[in-house]
Scaffold this active site. Structure first.
Site, PDB file in Angstrom:
ATOM      1  N   ASN A  90      -3.777  12.245   7.582  1.00  0.00           N
ATOM      2  CA  ASN A  90      -4.997  11.482   7.354  1.00  0.00           C
ATOM      3  C   ASN A  90      -5.291  11.251   5.874  1.00  0.00           C
ATOM      4  O   ASN A  90      -5.955  10.274   5.522  1.00  0.00           O
ATOM      5  CB  ASN A  90      -6.176  12.214   8.009  1.00  0.00           C
ATOM      6  CG  ASN A  90      -7.517  11.660   7.556  1.00  0.00           C
ATOM      7  OD1 ASN A  90      -7.940  10.589   7.963  1.00  0.00           O
ATOM      8  ND2 ASN A  90      -8.197  12.389   6.667  1.00  0.00           N
ATOM      9  N   SER A 143      -4.261   1.680   9.054  1.00  0.00           N
ATOM     10  CA  SER A 143      -5.468   0.869   8.895  1.00  0.00           C
ATOM     11  C   SER A 143      -5.215  -0.491   9.506  1.00  0.00           C
ATOM     12  O   SER A 143      -4.077  -0.976   9.540  1.00  0.00           O
ATOM     13  CB  SER A 143      -5.824   0.714   7.412  1.00  0.00           C
ATOM     14  OG  SER A 143      -6.856  -0.245   7.235  1.00  0.00           O
ATOM     15  N   TYR A 156      -3.337  -1.572  -1.091  1.00  0.00           N
ATOM     16  CA  TYR A 156      -3.753  -0.658  -0.029  1.00  0.00           C
ATOM     17  C   TYR A 156      -3.149  -1.084   1.305  1.00  0.00           C
ATOM     18  O   TYR A 156      -2.619  -0.251   2.050  1.00  0.00           O
ATOM     19  CB  TYR A 156      -5.280  -0.628   0.062  1.00  0.00           C
ATOM     20  CG  TYR A 156      -5.809   0.303   1.124  1.00  0.00           C
ATOM     21  CD1 TYR A 156      -5.670   1.678   0.993  1.00  0.00           C
ATOM     22  CD2 TYR A 156      -6.459  -0.192   2.258  1.00  0.00           C
ATOM     23  CE1 TYR A 156      -6.149   2.541   1.972  1.00  0.00           C
ATOM     24  CE2 TYR A 156      -6.939   0.660   3.235  1.00  0.00           C
ATOM     25  CZ  TYR A 156      -6.785   2.024   3.089  1.00  0.00           C
ATOM     26  OH  TYR A 156      -7.257   2.874   4.056  1.00  0.00           O
ATOM     27  N   ALA A 158      -0.466  -2.768   1.721  1.00  0.00           N
ATOM     28  CA  ALA A 158       0.980  -2.520   1.644  1.00  0.00           C
ATOM     29  C   ALA A 158       1.301  -1.068   1.979  1.00  0.00           C
ATOM     30  O   ALA A 158       2.279  -0.778   2.681  1.00  0.00           O
ATOM     31  CB  ALA A 158       1.503  -2.872   0.262  1.00  0.00           C
ATOM     32  N   LYS A 160      -0.505   0.963   3.851  1.00  0.00           N
ATOM     33  CA  LYS A 160      -0.778   1.217   5.262  1.00  0.00           C
ATOM     34  C   LYS A 160       0.226   0.506   6.165  1.00  0.00           C
ATOM     35  O   LYS A 160       0.541   0.984   7.261  1.00  0.00           O
ATOM     36  CB  LYS A 160      -2.216   0.813   5.603  1.00  0.00           C
ATOM     37  CG  LYS A 160      -3.262   1.705   4.931  1.00  0.00           C
ATOM     38  CD  LYS A 160      -3.064   3.178   5.270  1.00  0.00           C
ATOM     39  CE  LYS A 160      -4.165   4.070   4.736  1.00  0.00           C
ATOM     40  NZ  LYS A 160      -4.005   5.483   5.130  1.00  0.00           N
TER      41      LYS A 160
END
Length: 248
Positions: A90, A143, A156, A158, A160
């Site tokens: 996480n 995400s 970001y 990329a 995820k």
């Protein structure tokens, strides 16, 4: 609550706050012993001490991007509990920058934590899980922007997207060992980071959520509970959106 995860040993990275904290609390309520992880020592101590299930919550503070620290702490967890059944990757960092304004430093931070740290944990823990009679479950938090992209989130999204891709490859490689690997892809979620955001700028995205509200961390935790439980024993290689049916 019940005992869906009774006798399971679960690691949840980045669980000092936010979504990770909600996952850790729900897992403990369902009978698991949960390793609560954060980078900053003591960052989860207060809420653990006040938890109804504090005896099942065990803080281990280490940086998931430090390969030596990962090996040392994962082996310490194995020595303390004897086995590891569930890993939730996480931990993550997010910087939102438009194309042309992207900082190399922020880019490296996001890839180091979101991608390299996830891989570091996955490969270290999976070695231990492979010795389990019933394998294990690895859940990678990605995400919706990793699936669909979003303005101002090129790097970001990329990272995820990379989490989604590595989930599918790991599921194929670890499946013969009885280890399931899946990803949860949250939509907009009410976390501490969201409290610092400009809700007016987010209103357009909120208006596209068919269920009419932003997700709560407990919504994401519920999906993670399913994937950690034996009820998901034949689910692997999947990316499950938890986004309230968002139209993008």
């Amino acid at each position: 609550m019940g005992e869906l995860l009774k006798d399971k040993i679960c690691i949840v990275t980045g669980s000092a706050r936010g979504i990770g904290k909600a996952i850790a609390k729900l897992y403990a309520a369902e009978g698991a012993d949960v390793i609560v992880n954060g980078t900053r020592p003591g960052s989860a101590d207060e809420w653990i001490a006040n938890s109804e299930h504090r005896d099942r919550l065990h803080p281990y503070y280490f940086d998931i991007t430090d390969s030596t620290a990962v090996r040392q702490n994962v082996m310490a967890i194995k020595r303390q509990f004897g086995h590891i059944d569930v890993l939730v990757n996480n931990a993550g960092v997010e910087f939102n920058e438009l194309i042309g304004m992207i900082s190399r430093d922020n880019m490296e931070k996001m890839f180091n934590v979101n991608v390299y740290g996830t891989i570091e944990m996955l490969q270290t823990v999976s070695r231990i899980m492979s010795r389990n009679e019933n394998g294990g479950s690895i859940i990678n938090i990605s995400s919706m922007v990793g699936l669909r992209g979003n303005t101002g989130q090129l790097v970001y999204s990329a990272t995820k997207g990379a989490v989604i891709a590595l989930t599918k490859s790991a599921a194929k490689e670890l499946g013969p060992k009885g280890i399931r690997v899946n990803s949860i892809a949250p939509g907009l979620t009410q976390t501490e980071m969201m409290e610092q955001a400009d809700l007016e700028k987010l209103q357009g995205r909120i208006n596209n959520i068919c269920m009419g509200r932003i997700a709560q961390p407990t919504d994401i935790a519920g999906a993670c509970l399913l994937l950690a439980s034996d009820y998901a024993g034949y689910i692997s290689g999947q990316v499950i959106p938890v986004d309230g049916c968002t139209i993008m």
